[in-house]
Design a protein around this motif. Sequence first.
Motif, mmCIF file in Angstrom:
data_model
loop_
_atom_site.group_PDB
_atom_site.id
_atom_site.type_symbol
_atom_site.label_atom_id
_atom_site.label_comp_id
_atom_site.label_asym_id
_atom_site.label_seq_id
_atom_site.Cartn_x
_atom_site.Cartn_y
_atom_site.Cartn_z
ATOM 1 N N LEU A 20 36.928 44.789 46.932
ATOM 2 C CA LEU A 20 35.510 44.499 47.677
ATOM 3 C C LEU A 20 34.558 44.189 46.803
ATOM 4 C CD1 LEU A 20 36.403 47.288 50.293
ATOM 5 C CD2 LEU A 20 36.572 44.667 50.897
ATOM 6 N N SER A 21 34.421 44.853 45.747
ATOM 7 C CA SER A 21 33.134 44.887 44.814
ATOM 8 C C SER A 21 33.151 43.611 44.212
ATOM 9 C CB SER A 21 33.331 46.100 43.874
ATOM 10 O OG SER A 21 31.918 46.339 43.071
ATOM 11 N N ILE A 22 34.259 43.010 43.534
ATOM 12 C CA ILE A 22 34.335 41.782 42.965
ATOM 13 C C ILE A 22 34.143 40.522 44.036
ATOM 14 C CG2 ILE A 22 36.178 40.088 41.949
ATOM 15 C CD1 ILE A 22 37.239 42.450 40.348
ATOM 16 N N THR A 23 34.853 40.797 45.179
ATOM 17 C CA THR A 23 34.493 39.697 46.250
ATOM 18 C C THR A 23 33.029 39.462 46.522
ATOM 19 O OG1 THR A 23 36.577 40.262 47.082
ATOM 20 C CG2 THR A 23 35.121 38.930 48.681
ATOM 21 N N GLN A 24 32.590 40.635 46.592
ATOM 22 C CA GLN A 24 31.003 40.543 46.868
ATOM 23 C C GLN A 24 30.309 39.958 45.897
ATOM 24 O OE1 GLN A 24 29.543 44.869 47.928
ATOM 25 N NE2 GLN A 24 29.749 44.450 49.944
ATOM 26 N N ARG A 25 30.411 40.590 44.864
ATOM 27 C CA ARG A 25 29.340 40.053 43.608
ATOM 28 C C ARG A 25 29.661 38.724 43.470
ATOM 29 N NH1 ARG A 25 28.592 40.022 38.138
ATOM 30 N NH2 ARG A 25 26.627 40.142 37.686
ATOM 31 N N PHE A 26 31.117 38.252 43.500
ATOM 32 C CA PHE A 26 31.481 36.941 43.346
ATOM 33 C C PHE A 26 30.666 35.859 44.367
ATOM 34 C CE2 PHE A 26 33.707 33.364 41.257
ATOM 35 C CZ PHE A 26 34.198 32.696 41.977
#
Lengths: 85, 96
Positions: free
Chosen positions: A70-76
């Motif tokens: 989730l974190s990576i998706t958001q930041r990306f």
Amino acid sequence: MAEPDSGERAVSELRELVAAEQKRAQFTAQVHDFMEVCWDKCVDKPGSKLDHRTESCLASCVDRFIDTTLSITQRFSQLLQKAGH
Amino acid sequence: MAGKFGLDFMAGGGNEKLDPGLVMEQVKVQIAVANAQELLQRMTDKCFRKCIGKPGSSLDNSEQKCIAMCMDRYMDAWNTVSRAYNSRLQRERANM
């Protein structure tokens, strides 16, 4: 042709049943993927049972992996938005 | 008549009516077999790594015991992970 005949009903029923099985298969595939990572992180030498620390580690591993996703998706998506300007 | 359905697989192999129950039985069996193969492949990989150090000319007793325990623990871990994932999915659904 007011009513779908039994052939069409069977096909649409089959579509639903197949969709349900697909969801189940996706779940299973995801568990296999978690195991790839979490077994190595949490299990040392296999004993006569899984101790509490290992069980807890495995459960946390799943949650943290999902959080990471989730974190990576958001930041990306933020990075993409910035790049768009 | 067969062309009307557009689905070629038939449990009976002919022009009979499509039976979703029969078809799904076959689908479920195929999925179960594929899952078992996947499980065994990954379990073998993990347990080989955990249990076999320098490969000798045969599997000695301790290696065999380790493999047996490893298999059981892998299944236990699989269930633990499965439960944790299911719980997380339910929590996410509850939050939506």
